[in-house]
Design an enzyme around this catalytic site. Structure first.
Site, PDB file in Angstrom:
ATOM      1  N   HIS A  44       0.824  -1.211   0.000  1.00  0.00           N
ATOM      2  CA  HIS A  44       0.000   0.000   0.000  1.00  0.00           C
ATOM      3  C   HIS A  44       0.856   1.257   0.000  1.00  0.00           C
ATOM      4  O   HIS A  44       1.744   1.428   0.835  1.00  0.00           O
ATOM      5  CB  HIS A  44      -0.932   0.036   1.218  1.00  0.00           C
ATOM      6  CG  HIS A  44      -1.785   1.275   1.237  1.00  0.00           C
ATOM      7  ND1 HIS A  44      -2.992   1.343   0.588  1.00  0.00           N
ATOM      8  CD2 HIS A  44      -1.557   2.504   1.760  1.00  0.00           C
ATOM      9  CE1 HIS A  44      -3.493   2.561   0.731  1.00  0.00           C
ATOM     10  NE2 HIS A  44      -2.642   3.285   1.443  1.00  0.00           N
TER      11      HIS A  44
ATOM     12  N   ASN B 269      -3.532   9.329 -11.585  1.00  0.00           N
ATOM     13  CA  ASN B 269      -4.087  10.518 -10.947  1.00  0.00           C
ATOM     14  C   ASN B 269      -3.547  10.620  -9.525  1.00  0.00           C
ATOM     15  O   ASN B 269      -3.538   9.640  -8.786  1.00  0.00           O
ATOM     16  CB  ASN B 269      -5.618  10.444 -10.932  1.00  0.00           C
ATOM     17  CG  ASN B 269      -6.193  10.472 -12.332  1.00  0.00           C
ATOM     18  OD1 ASN B 269      -5.708  11.212 -13.182  1.00  0.00           O
ATOM     19  ND2 ASN B 269      -7.215   9.670 -12.585  1.00  0.00           N
TER      20      ASN B 269
ATOM     21  N   HIS C 281      -2.101   3.759  -8.346  1.00  0.00           N
ATOM     22  CA  HIS C 281      -2.489   2.914  -9.477  1.00  0.00           C
ATOM     23  C   HIS C 281      -2.192   3.634 -10.785  1.00  0.00           C
ATOM     24  O   HIS C 281      -2.200   4.857 -10.857  1.00  0.00           O
ATOM     25  CB  HIS C 281      -3.968   2.513  -9.409  1.00  0.00           C
ATOM     26  CG  HIS C 281      -4.909   3.665  -9.216  1.00  0.00           C
ATOM     27  ND1 HIS C 281      -5.101   4.266  -7.996  1.00  0.00           N
ATOM     28  CD2 HIS C 281      -5.709   4.328 -10.085  1.00  0.00           C
ATOM     29  CE1 HIS C 281      -5.983   5.245  -8.115  1.00  0.00           C
ATOM     30  NE2 HIS C 281      -6.358   5.316  -9.383  1.00  0.00           N
TER      31      HIS C 281
HETATM   32  P1  AMP Z   1      -8.799   7.245  -9.907  1.00  0.00           P
HETATM   33  O1  AMP Z   1     -10.032   8.070 -10.096  1.00  0.00           O
HETATM   34  O2  AMP Z   1      -7.644   7.632 -10.767  1.00  0.00           O
HETATM   35  O3  AMP Z   1      -8.440   7.161  -8.430  1.00  0.00           O
HETATM   36  O4  AMP Z   1      -9.157   5.773 -10.395  1.00  0.00           O
HETATM   37  C1  AMP Z   1      -9.850   4.858  -9.631  1.00  0.00           C
HETATM   38  C2  AMP Z   1     -10.457   3.888 -10.596  1.00  0.00           C
HETATM   39  O5  AMP Z   1     -10.871   2.756  -9.869  1.00  0.00           O
HETATM   40  C3  AMP Z   1     -11.680   4.408 -11.339  1.00  0.00           C
HETATM   41  O6  AMP Z   1     -11.406   4.418 -12.745  1.00  0.00           O
HETATM   42  C4  AMP Z   1     -12.780   3.427 -10.960  1.00  0.00           C
HETATM   43  O7  AMP Z   1     -13.639   3.131 -12.035  1.00  0.00           O
HETATM   44  C5  AMP Z   1     -11.983   2.213 -10.532  1.00  0.00           C
HETATM   45  N1  AMP Z   1     -12.649   1.340  -9.584  1.00  0.00           N
HETATM   46  C6  AMP Z   1     -13.320   1.677  -8.457  1.00  0.00           C
HETATM   47  N2  AMP Z   1     -13.767   0.580  -7.825  1.00  0.00           N
HETATM   48  C7  AMP Z   1     -13.360  -0.495  -8.570  1.00  0.00           C
HETATM   49  C8  AMP Z   1     -13.513  -1.899  -8.454  1.00  0.00           C
HETATM   50  N3  AMP Z   1     -14.178  -2.463  -7.418  1.00  0.00           N
HETATM   51  N4  AMP Z   1     -12.983  -2.697  -9.409  1.00  0.00           N
HETATM   52  C9  AMP Z   1     -12.322  -2.154 -10.466  1.00  0.00           C
HETATM   53  N5  AMP Z   1     -12.134  -0.823 -10.616  1.00  0.00           N
HETATM   54  C10 AMP Z   1     -12.654  -0.004  -9.694  1.00  0.00           C
HETATM   55 ZN    ZN Z   2      -4.175  -0.075  -0.384  1.00  0.00          ZN
END
Ligand code: AMP
Ligand code: ZN
Length: 113
Positions: free
Chosen positions: A46, A86, A99
């Site tokens: 993490h 982001n 990520h």
């Molecule tokens: P960010 O807005 O850059 O923090 O990206 C977070 C991403 O996580 C978004 O594109 C969401 O669609 C994705 N996301 C949220 N929950 C899940 C989940 N359970 N499984 C897969 N993707 C997810």
């Molecule tokens: Zn985490």
């Protein structure tokens, strides 16, 4: 980390569509895809974002980027692809675990901001 969505996904406590995994990295399909291929690459340890990587090894960071390239090849993104991370509120980061979005499979827009 407790209460972190992506840590729970890595631990298998929340289901995900796995695309790639190695000792340092887990990658899975974004639940709300913005392109035909939209994969999230996350370090297994993490860390909140690129603003907090002081304690993260170069091995782990390199593994994340190498995974992005491996996934692009695996997904057949011959026309190219985009990697984005982001970081913080101005970038609309919604999950506080580092990520990398890997996007491709169509002509992406030139708008980055
Ligand atoms: P960010 O807005 O850059 O923090 O990206 C977070 C991403 O996580 C978004 O594109 C969401 O669609 C994705 N996301 C949220 N929950 C899940 C989940 N359970 N499984 C897969 N993707 C997810
Ligand atoms: Zn985490």
């Amino acid at each position: 980390m407790k209460d972190c969505l992506f840590c729970k996904i890595i631990a298998g406590e929340i289901p995900s569509a796995k695309v790639y995994e190695d000792e340092n990295v887990y990658a899975f399909r974004d639940i709300n895809p913005m392109a035909p291929t939209h994969v999230l690459v996350v370090p297994k340890t993490h860390v909140a974002s690129l603003a907090d990587i002081g304690g993260v090894s170069d091995t782990v960071l390199a593994a994340c980027l190498r995974a992005c390239g491996a996934i692009a090849e695996q997904e057949g993104l011959k026309g190219g692809f985009r990697v984005a991370s982001n970081c913080g509120p101005d970038a609309c980061q919604s999950v506080q675990h580092l990520h990398f979005h890997v996007l491709g499979g169509k002509k992406l827009t030139e708008v980055m901001g």
